[in-house]
Design a protein around this motif. Structure first.
Motif, PDB file in Angstrom:
ATOM      1  N   GLN A 156      -6.041  -4.800  14.435  1.00 15.12           N
ATOM      2  CA  GLN A 156      -6.046  -4.299  13.059  1.00 15.12           C
ATOM      3  C   GLN A 156      -5.461  -5.322  12.086  1.00 15.12           C
ATOM      4  O   GLN A 156      -5.911  -5.430  10.938  1.00 15.12           O
ATOM      5  N   ILE A 157      -4.455  -6.081  12.538  1.00 19.27           N
ATOM      6  CA  ILE A 157      -3.805  -7.058  11.660  1.00 19.27           C
ATOM      7  C   ILE A 157      -4.279  -8.486  11.954  1.00 19.27           C
ATOM      8  O   ILE A 157      -3.613  -9.453  11.563  1.00 19.27           O
ATOM      9  N   ASP A 158      -5.416  -8.601  12.667  1.00 17.03           N
ATOM     10  CA  ASP A 158      -5.994  -9.912  13.003  1.00 17.03           C
ATOM     11  C   ASP A 158      -5.027 -10.753  13.827  1.00 17.03           C
ATOM     12  O   ASP A 158      -4.970 -11.985  13.676  1.00 17.03           O
ATOM     13  N   GLY A 159      -4.273 -10.081  14.697  1.00 18.81           N
ATOM     14  CA  GLY A 159      -3.310 -10.784  15.542  1.00 18.81           C
ATOM     15  C   GLY A 159      -3.839 -11.031  16.939  1.00 18.81           C
ATOM     16  O   GLY A 159      -4.950 -10.626  17.303  1.00 18.81           O
ATOM     17  N   GLN A 160      -3.021 -11.711  17.738  1.00 19.29           N
ATOM     18  CA  GLN A 160      -3.355 -12.008  19.132  1.00 19.29           C
ATOM     19  C   GLN A 160      -2.189 -11.536  19.999  1.00 19.29           C
ATOM     20  O   GLN A 160      -1.036 -11.927  19.765  1.00 19.29           O
TER      21      GLN A 160
END
Length: 333
Positions: A307-311
């Motif tokens: 959702q937060i474009d994280g990894q």
């Protein structure tokens, strides 16, 4: 009439030419209108008479100091200046000063602008911002209180249920709601209502999880290495939920049978593009069976990371487990 005389006559600001003795040599029609005098009445008058009486004595000293080192002072120099009209009414002004030489020596060109309307507009803007800040603070306060009510309802429900699995689900839901409420509580207490200092928030959340999950007699130490990271509310809530899951899982599963241990939380700005949150423990480590038991929590973490474009990655430590979340470096509003 020469060009310079026409400019002096028709410029929209009030203009005074003041001699080294402090007396007005020339005044344009706008100056007469602004101060409520006839142009002839301004000539030879001490410029100090156009200053409110409470500033009069100090102005003479300021004028002498200026003449000892004359220089151009532009408008908008950050000074709170006031003038007084012929009828005694004060009004705010901005003043440009520029030294010049004429046939009789040094004179000072004073360009004076009435900023009454600008000050009123600035005050209206400040009042509007203050009202919005109060409203936003109240919204965060009410959201926090509403989430606290939900958390309390979940707790009350959990105390009336004997099924262990259901009780566990309700307790986990309660902690998740509490992690969201803590974001709004942090905002409510801070001076900035649009962003969260996530390092402070993370430290508070870790303390809450340790208090709620610790087994009596068990010694679990937290090691926090937190660089300042400012996040918007939209980013802080999912990151807070992720942190809650990771720390809770470490407390519940890394140290079985009350064994002691350490949990390390690191927040760092790796580079201008990425920030990193790492939760490490020196417990028993992860395996397929443990990951199955954590499946709901890990599913939630992975969904929030997307959702937060994280990894997100979960790896075996030496010893223990390492959970690593990388997110695009936030630029909070």
């Amino acid at each position: 009439m020469s060009l310079y005389a026409r400019i002096f006559e028709f410029i929209p600001d009030a203009v005074l030419v003041v001699g080294a003795d402090g007396r007005i040599r020339e005044a344009n029609p706008q100056a007469a209108t602004m101060f409520g005098f006839k142009a002839s009445e301004l000539q030879s008058r001490l410029v100090d008479e156009l200053i409110p009486r409470r500033f009069g004595h100090g102005h003479a000293a300021h004028r002498q100091a200026y003449l000892s080192g004359p220089r151009m002072r532009p408008m908008g120099a950050g000074l709170e200046l006031h003038a007084v009209r012929a009828d005694g009414r004060e009004f705010p002004v901005d003043v440009l000063l520029s030294p010049m030489d004429d046939d009789n020596g040094l004179v000072v060109l004073c360009v004076i602008r009435d900023v009454t309307e600008r000050r009123k507009a600035d005050q209206r803007l400040r009042d509007s911002l203050r009202e919005k800040e109060i409203l936003l603070r109240e919204i965060h306060h009410r959201v926090k209180n509403n989430l606290a009510v939900i958390s309390s309802l979940l707790y009350m429900q959990s105390t009336r249920i004997t099924d262990l699995e259901t009780t566990t689900v309700l307790e986990e839901s309660q902690r998740r709601v509490r992690s969201m409420a803590l974001v709004h509580e942090t905002l409510y207490r801070s001076g900035n209502l649009s962003s969260v200092e996530f390092a402070d928030y993370a430290a508070s959340l870790c303390e809450e999880v340790r208090h709620s999950q610790r087994i009596p007699g068990q010694s679990i130490e937290f090691d926090l290495s937190l660089e300042p990271i400012t996040m918007s509310v939209d980013l802080a809530v999912p990151c807070g939920l992720i942190l809650n899951e990771l720390v809770t899982n470490a407390m519940k599963h890394a140290f079985p049978a009350g064994r002691p241990g350490h949990i390390r939380l690191t927040l760092s700005n790796q580079d201008p593009q990425w920030s990193e949150m790492v939760v490490e423990d020196d417990g028993v480590g992860t395996n397929k069976g443990l990951q199955d038991r954590l499946s709901l929590g890990l599913t939630l973490v992975e969904a929030l990371a997307r959702q937060i474009d994280g990894q997100f990655e979960l790896t075996q430590g030496e010893p223990g487990t390492v959970a690593r979340l990388r997110i695009p470096t936030p630029h909070a509003a």
